[in-house]
Design a protein around this motif. Sequence first.
Motif, PDB file in Angstrom:
ATOM      1  N   GLU A 186       0.696  -1.084   0.057  1.00  0.00           N
ATOM      2  CA  GLU A 186       0.154  -0.024  -0.057  1.00  0.00           C
ATOM      3  C   GLU A 186       0.926   1.209   0.070  1.00  0.00           C
ATOM      4  N   SER A 187       0.270   2.299  -0.371  1.00  0.00           N
ATOM      5  CA  SER A 187       1.314   3.449  -0.601  1.00  0.00           C
ATOM      6  C   SER A 187       0.227   4.608   0.226  1.00  0.00           C
ATOM      7  N   ASN A 188       0.832   5.676   0.350  1.00  0.00           N
ATOM      8  CA  ASN A 188      -0.075   6.773   0.867  1.00  0.00           C
ATOM      9  C   ASN A 188      -0.735   7.952   0.291  1.00  0.00           C
ATOM     10  N   GLY A 189      -0.934   7.184  -1.085  1.00  0.00           N
ATOM     11  CA  GLY A 189      -1.580   8.062  -2.153  1.00  0.00           C
ATOM     12  C   GLY A 189      -0.579   8.565  -3.157  1.00  0.00           C
ATOM     13  N   THR A 190       0.584   8.591  -2.826  1.00  0.00           N
ATOM     14  CA  THR A 190       1.741   9.010  -3.793  1.00  0.00           C
ATOM     15  C   THR A 190       1.846   8.256  -5.011  1.00  0.00           C
ATOM     16  N   VAL A 191       2.268   8.691  -5.906  1.00  0.00           N
ATOM     17  CA  VAL A 191       2.322   8.109  -7.416  1.00  0.00           C
ATOM     18  C   VAL A 191       3.965   8.191  -7.761  1.00  0.00           C
ATOM     19  N   ARG A 192       4.662   7.264  -7.642  1.00  0.00           N
ATOM     20  CA  ARG A 192       6.101   7.161  -7.836  1.00  0.00           C
ATOM     21  C   ARG A 192       6.563   6.617  -9.276  1.00  0.00           C
ATOM     22  N   HIS A 193       7.741   7.061  -9.733  1.00  0.00           N
ATOM     23  CA  HIS A 193       8.314   6.321 -11.038  1.00  0.00           C
ATOM     24  C   HIS A 193       9.563   5.491 -10.346  1.00  0.00           C
ATOM     25  N   ILE A 194       9.157   4.265 -10.596  1.00  0.00           N
ATOM     26  CA  ILE A 194      10.485   3.176 -10.133  1.00  0.00           C
ATOM     27  C   ILE A 194      11.005   2.630 -11.140  1.00  0.00           C
ATOM     28  N   LEU A 195      12.407   2.771 -11.503  1.00  0.00           N
ATOM     29  CA  LEU A 195      13.303   2.023 -12.662  1.00  0.00           C
ATOM     30  C   LEU A 195      13.792   0.696 -11.897  1.00  0.00           C
ATOM     31  N   GLU A 224      17.162   8.799 -20.876  1.00  0.00           N
ATOM     32  CA  GLU A 224      15.812   9.060 -20.876  1.00  0.00           C
ATOM     33  C   GLU A 224      15.152   8.228 -19.796  1.00  0.00           C
ATOM     34  N   GLU A 225      15.649   6.884 -19.476  1.00  0.00           N
ATOM     35  CA  GLU A 225      14.626   6.116 -18.492  1.00  0.00           C
ATOM     36  C   GLU A 225      15.503   6.688 -17.135  1.00  0.00           C
ATOM     37  N   PHE A 226      16.505   7.184 -16.893  1.00  0.00           N
ATOM     38  CA  PHE A 226      17.124   7.523 -15.460  1.00  0.00           C
ATOM     39  C   PHE A 226      16.275   8.808 -15.449  1.00  0.00           C
ATOM     40  N   ASP A 227      16.120   9.764 -16.438  1.00  0.00           N
ATOM     41  CA  ASP A 227      15.513  11.000 -16.292  1.00  0.00           C
ATOM     42  C   ASP A 227      14.122  10.737 -15.742  1.00  0.00           C
ATOM     43  N   TRP A 228      13.432   9.572 -16.269  1.00  0.00           N
ATOM     44  CA  TRP A 228      12.030   9.390 -16.131  1.00  0.00           C
ATOM     45  C   TRP A 228      11.745   8.866 -14.515  1.00  0.00           C
ATOM     46  N   ALA A 229      12.676   8.328 -14.042  1.00  0.00           N
ATOM     47  CA  ALA A 229      12.852   7.626 -12.897  1.00  0.00           C
ATOM     48  C   ALA A 229      12.984   8.733 -11.567  1.00  0.00           C
TER      49      ALA A 229
END
Length: 528
Positions: free
Chosen positions: A4-13, A71-76
Amino acid sequence: MRAESNGTVRHILCVFPRYTSSFGTFEHAYPLTDGVKAFMPPQGLLLISAYLPREWQVKFVDENLRPTTKEEFDWAEAVFVSGMHIQRQQMNDICRRAHEHDLPVALGGPSVSACPDYYPSFDYLHVGELGDATNELIAMLSRDTARPAQQVVLTTNDRVPMTEFPIPAYELAEVKKYFLGSIQYSSGCPYQCEFCDIPGLYGRNPRIKSPQQIIAELDRLRECGMTDTVYFVDDNFIGNRKAAMDLLPHLIEWQKKTGYVMRLACEATLNIAKRPEILEKMREAYFITIFCGIETPDPDALHAMQKDHNMMVPILEGVRTINSYGMEVVSGIIMGLDTDKPNTSDALLSFVEESRIPLLTINLLQALPKTPLWDRLAREGRLINDEGRDSNVNFLLPYDDVVASWKFCMERAYAPEKVYARYQHQCDYTYANRLKVPVPAEMKTWPNIRRGLVMLRNIFWKVGVLGDYRRVFWKFALGRIRRGDLEGLIGCAMIAHHLITFARAASSGQQNASNYSLRLREASVPAE
């Protein structure tokens, strides 16, 4: 099950590190295939990808297929890494590159769980299996994705039951580019072999998934395009024999329902040969290969390493019993044991000849942390920290002699004539005992036929025309063609080419003599 999360959205690479060239990853076979680029999808990172909160976005990169892009590192917002000791240098390199983008990097998996001190540069160390440490890491990243001021070490005390594991995110992996599919049924092993770190890392009481979970994972692999061999990556498939017997009828039913589109393989202790009821069910489930850690044919050495269960049946008898159920034996062999003698290489080559095992991964002894071997050698002052050596063990025999014996064994055991003679035996006396299954309709499609033709073309050209052992190859190949056994021809030729090519490099000193060696064969990868 998901975190579960606290409602945040994260980008995980999630980034899986490259393997250093090794005997067991079959990279020399890839050019003979139709686009295979890597060994197996990594279970750990695909599992954690599936466990992350549903709202989080995840990308997965296997650097055995291609490097991670800018680009993938920039996204993460954060980077997850996992791997084994042999990937230590590459893991440090991923960390360095992620830090160039000011990203926090979390490291999990077997290497960091055994040796957290190997990885001072990572921001988060996840020690142990999926559990409360995982939830704590997710909670920390939910609150803040800035790099912490100092390294945070999170250790799992309360593991998630394997019956609650999600299906690994196979859809994130390009499964068609892997040599084998992968699936995990259990974790842990009841035995305490002196050199093995599995009991220390995962326990002696195997934890298991339900048969329904395994069937769901196989279905998912099929949906993602896997139609070849799927390898059970368990440390010992029969660590819990009752559980294995409970699973096998489900696998048999699934194979019948899907038309035996997949072949299965696993790792198990050699004493499986005393369990005909298990072997018969495995044959019905279309298991075709079992990796057995034989380690040595010397009974005194087996007793010294606390592997007496390998002597529950005579080793050669055990191999032949497994072969009689249509399953090829692949074996691990260790050189450099305290019980080795100057003539050990001759005895080992005699065993290879008698057993007719085509593929034996012959390694020098390496002491791993969290093993009884490490503890004993530390007490005796026989651990050596020298990355210029192929082993961290001070052998009782002279080091140069042990390495020379290893090279000699690799050269002789994997001479083309010897390899193909052993595969001819397997065709005649092992594969002939496999379950006879109809060719499923989905295997008769044009894309699959084209794939087979591409592999035949590659093999005929690269081995049969350009290869310097082409006469040996054609003698074998023409026999398979006369019998209409193109599948056997393709499978044997691909693996044989890897074995011959790798062994030639090994015997000339161009490869490490241990899969666990930290000796650098590639450019040194800097850690911070």
